[in-house]
Scaffold this motif. Structure first.
Motif, PDB file in Angstrom:
ATOM      1  N   UNK A 123       0.796  -1.219   0.000  1.00 32.05           N
ATOM      2  CA  UNK A 123       0.000   0.000   0.000  1.00 32.05           C
ATOM      3  C   UNK A 123       0.824   1.262   0.000  1.00 32.05           C
ATOM      4  N   UNK A 124       2.053   1.210  -0.525  1.00 28.93           N
ATOM      5  CA  UNK A 124       2.890   2.408  -0.519  1.00 28.93           C
ATOM      6  C   UNK A 124       2.320   3.470  -1.463  1.00 28.93           C
ATOM      7  N   UNK A 125       2.628   4.743  -1.226  1.00 27.53           N
ATOM      8  CA  UNK A 125       2.006   5.822  -1.996  1.00 27.53           C
ATOM      9  C   UNK A 125       2.209   5.718  -3.504  1.00 27.53           C
ATOM     10  N   UNK A 126       3.407   5.324  -3.940  1.00 24.68           N
ATOM     11  CA  UNK A 126       3.667   5.248  -5.372  1.00 24.68           C
ATOM     12  C   UNK A 126       2.821   4.159  -6.021  1.00 24.68           C
ATOM     13  N   UNK A 127       2.777   2.996  -5.374  1.00 25.62           N
ATOM     14  CA  UNK A 127       2.015   1.880  -5.942  1.00 25.62           C
ATOM     15  C   UNK A 127       0.533   2.197  -6.017  1.00 25.62           C
ATOM     16  N   UNK A 128      -0.021   2.744  -4.950  1.00 23.30           N
ATOM     17  CA  UNK A 128      -1.467   2.967  -4.958  1.00 23.30           C
ATOM     18  C   UNK A 128      -1.852   4.167  -5.821  1.00 23.30           C
ATOM     19  N   UNK A 129      -0.923   5.077  -6.067  1.00 24.69           N
ATOM     20  CA  UNK A 129      -1.210   6.147  -7.030  1.00 24.69           C
ATOM     21  C   UNK A 129      -1.457   5.543  -8.406  1.00 24.69           C
ATOM     22  N   UNK A 130      -0.620   4.591  -8.789  1.00 26.99           N
ATOM     23  CA  UNK A 130      -0.822   3.896 -10.065  1.00 26.99           C
ATOM     24  C   UNK A 130      -2.073   3.029  -9.993  1.00 26.99           C
ATOM     25  N   UNK A 131      -2.263   2.338  -8.863  1.00 28.62           N
ATOM     26  CA  UNK A 131      -3.435   1.485  -8.709  1.00 28.62           C
ATOM     27  C   UNK A 131      -4.734   2.259  -8.847  1.00 28.62           C
ATOM     28  N   UNK A 132      -4.785   3.467  -8.339  1.00 23.89           N
ATOM     29  CA  UNK A 132      -5.990   4.286  -8.469  1.00 23.89           C
ATOM     30  C   UNK A 132      -6.234   4.642  -9.938  1.00 23.89           C
ATOM     31  N   UNK A 133      -5.158   4.907 -10.681  1.00 24.23           N
ATOM     32  CA  UNK A 133      -5.307   5.192 -12.110  1.00 24.23           C
ATOM     33  C   UNK A 133      -5.801   3.955 -12.857  1.00 24.23           C
ATOM     34  N   UNK A 134      -5.334   2.780 -12.459  1.00 27.13           N
ATOM     35  CA  UNK A 134      -5.828   1.530 -13.048  1.00 27.13           C
ATOM     36  C   UNK A 134      -7.328   1.387 -12.803  1.00 27.13           C
ATOM     37  N   UNK A 135      -7.736   1.637 -11.584  1.00 28.10           N
ATOM     38  CA  UNK A 135      -9.164   1.521 -11.249  1.00 28.10           C
ATOM     39  C   UNK A 135      -9.988   2.492 -12.096  1.00 28.10           C
ATOM     40  N   UNK A 136      -9.475   3.698 -12.305  1.00 22.71           N
ATOM     41  CA  UNK A 136     -10.199   4.665 -13.133  1.00 22.71           C
ATOM     42  C   UNK A 136     -10.369   4.162 -14.560  1.00 22.71           C
ATOM     43  N   UNK A 137      -9.337   3.509 -15.094  1.00 25.85           N
ATOM     44  CA  UNK A 137      -9.451   2.934 -16.444  1.00 25.85           C
ATOM     45  C   UNK A 137     -10.517   1.846 -16.481  1.00 25.85           C
ATOM     46  N   UNK A 138     -10.538   1.001 -15.469  1.00 26.21           N
ATOM     47  CA  UNK A 138     -11.502  -0.099 -15.436  1.00 26.21           C
ATOM     48  C   UNK A 138     -12.927   0.415 -15.235  1.00 26.21           C
ATOM     49  N   UNK A 139     -13.068   1.507 -14.497  1.00 26.71           N
ATOM     50  CA  UNK A 139     -14.405   2.053 -14.251  1.00 26.71           C
ATOM     51  C   UNK A 139     -15.069   2.532 -15.537  1.00 26.71           C
ATOM     52  N   UNK A 140     -14.279   2.867 -16.567  1.00 26.63           N
ATOM     53  CA  UNK A 140     -14.856   3.268 -17.845  1.00 26.63           C
ATOM     54  C   UNK A 140     -15.461   2.080 -18.588  1.00 26.63           C
ATOM     55  N   UNK A 141     -14.991   0.877 -18.265  1.00 25.21           N
ATOM     56  CA  UNK A 141     -15.435  -0.325 -18.961  1.00 25.21           C
ATOM     57  C   UNK A 141     -14.747  -0.558 -20.286  1.00 25.21           C
ATOM     58  N   UNK A 142     -13.891   0.375 -20.723  1.00 31.33           N
ATOM     59  CA  UNK A 142     -13.250   0.234 -22.039  1.00 31.33           C
ATOM     60  C   UNK A 142     -12.310  -0.973 -22.139  1.00 31.33           C
ATOM     61  N   UNK A 143     -11.449  -1.231 -21.146  1.00 37.36           N
ATOM     62  CA  UNK A 143     -10.580  -2.415 -21.277  1.00 37.36           C
ATOM     63  C   UNK A 143     -11.384  -3.711 -21.371  1.00 37.36           C
ATOM     64  N   UNK A 144     -12.429  -3.823 -20.561  1.00 40.78           N
ATOM     65  CA  UNK A 144     -13.253  -5.028 -20.599  1.00 40.78           C
ATOM     66  C   UNK A 144     -13.935  -5.167 -21.962  1.00 40.78           C
ATOM     67  N   UNK A 145     -14.437  -4.054 -22.482  1.00 37.59           N
ATOM     68  CA  UNK A 145     -15.106  -4.073 -23.783  1.00 37.59           C
ATOM     69  C   UNK A 145     -14.135  -4.483 -24.881  1.00 37.59           C
ATOM     70  N   UNK A 146     -12.911  -3.965 -24.833  1.00 34.35           N
ATOM     71  CA  UNK A 146     -11.905  -4.330 -25.845  1.00 34.35           C
ATOM     72  C   UNK A 146     -11.636  -5.820 -25.820  1.00 34.35           C
TER      73      UNK A 146
END
Length: 407
Positions: free
Chosen positions: A288-311
């Motif tokens: 849960x270090x700050x650098x890792x979860x900063x990227x993890x939050x961006x990953x979650x934002x991508x998934x929330x769009x549904x675009x990766x799943x749709x692709x």
């Protein structure tokens, strides 16, 4: 050896030989493509075993990492930092669970889930101390720690690492009757991959995951889904369990959660499961270090769009159609789920390694497993034209091996 020696020579002399890489030196990546140190371009058909679901250097993920590098990278869990709470809340919402425990590697997350399941068994279910058992599946791959290889059926991963951790029972993957028979009053969890990735993209029989869910509910056993490879869009859904409408008690996540930038894994479950932990009972300096979860939050934002799943859903048919003609013509098996395929080369033509080396010469990077099988898992961001070009190379490579075997 002099430091002026080639990087590969230095690795061969000073690095432990626990991998057998293909003979290519990757130095740059962008999207679904990488370049070697001489400028030759290759299509990445592996995506770091699904860790690169969003491709190499996805701009939103790189931006998140750069911004956080300028602020704070590590505190340890001795102190709060301003990103951990938001990350846990956002991942909890994505999984539909109440709590999240971030760790680093996928294997570390699996170990965490096993520890939590045992503690839940003792403190909530009432299993007698030191008696907890976990049912696992034949052909599984959950990592290479001592406890995990203790229930592995892979002799390469297991040999000469004993004595092994007790408390695990293996049943055949896909056999719900055997699973139910293996559960008794000591059983605290069933650990299952919704798709067995390392085994060669092995798919469960239709309805199997629903059977696992039903059995676990009826027998008061935690269903633990290892979605380290299958999760976060790879199969055309956020989680492979979603494809059967199944919600496990515990999600184990990793690989793509770190955006292909750094290690990040997590266990997600409701409060009555993860709530058994108290301070000091489990932890990780970097979890849960700050650098890792900063990227993890961006990953979650991508998934929330549904675009990766749709692709992944949209490219499933082209992937299958591009490989299906090989079955009976150089290949003896094919399994496809989302943008993920396992292709079994006819052993008469060579090994999976032979096919990978043939593809390397054609500008495609992929990796073999279990002798004659290759796994194809390009980034979910791949262009359809690039995917079809890569599949054409696979067909040509198999034809080349067939011609050589027949000569």
């Amino acid at each position: 050896m002099s430091v002026t020696a080639s990087p590969v020579d230095l690795e061969n002399v000073h690095g432990a030989h626990n991998y057998h890489p293909l003979p290519v030196m990757v130095s740059h990546g962008e999207g679904a493509w990488v370049w070697d140190d001489e400028g030759t371009r290759y299509l990445d058909f592996l995506a770091a075993y699904s860790a690169l679901n969003f491709g190499h250097r996805h701009p939103e993920l790189v931006r998140a990492a750069h911004e956080q590098l300028d602020r704070l990278t590590l505190t340890s869990r001795a102190f709060h930092h301003d990103l951990l709470g938001p990350f846990c809340a956002e991942l909890a919402a994505l999984t539909g669970k109440g709590m999240v425990l971030p760790m680093n590697s996928g294997a570390e997350a699996v170990e965490t889930a096993l520890k939590v399941a045992r503690r839940w068994g003792y403190e909530v279910k009432g299993v007698l101390d030191e008696q907890a058992t976990v049912v696992v599946m034949g052909g599984n791959f959950h990592g290479r720690t001592i406890s995990i290889i203790s229930f592995s059926g892979d002799p390469v991963a297991r040999t000469h690492y004993g004595p092994y951790t007790p408390g695990f029972r293996a049943v055949e993957y896909g056999d719900a009757v055997a699973l139910e028979a293996a559960i008794d009053e000591t059983t605290v969890a069933v650990l299952v991959e919704p798709v067995q990735g390392e085994a060669g993209v092995v798919l469960p029989p239709d309805g199997y995951l629903a059977d696992v869910r039903r059995i676990c509910t009826q027998r008061r056993v935690l269903m633990v889904a290892d979605e380290v490879q299958s999760g976060l869009g790879r199969t055309g859904a956020t989680f492979a369990c979603d494809l059967e409408g199944v919600v496990p008690d515990v999600y184990v996540l990793g690989k793509a959660l770190g955006g292909g930038i750094l290690p990040l894994s997590a266990v997600a479950a409701d409060d009555d499961v993860l709530g058994v932990l108290d301070p000091g009972s489990h932890g990780s300096t970097f979890g849960g270090n700050p650098l890792a979860v900063a990227v993890g939050r961006a990953v979650i934002r991508l998934l929330e769009t549904g675009d990766p799943q749709r692709r992944a859903r949209e490219l499933e048919a082209p992937l299958r159609e591009g490989l299906a003609p090989l079955v009976g013509h150089g290949a003896v098996g094919l399994r496809v789920r989302g943008l993920w395929a396992g292709l079994d080369l006819d052993p008469a033509l060579g090994t999976g390694r032979d096919l990978c080396e043939e593809l390397l010469g054609r500008g495609v990077l992929v990796k073999d497993t279990h002798g004659s099988t290759i796994r194809i898992s390009p980034p979910l961001t791949i262009d359809r034209a690039d995917l079809e070009w890569g599949l054409a190379q696979v067909r040509d490579a198999v034809a080349s091996l067939a011609a050589a075997a027949g000569s």
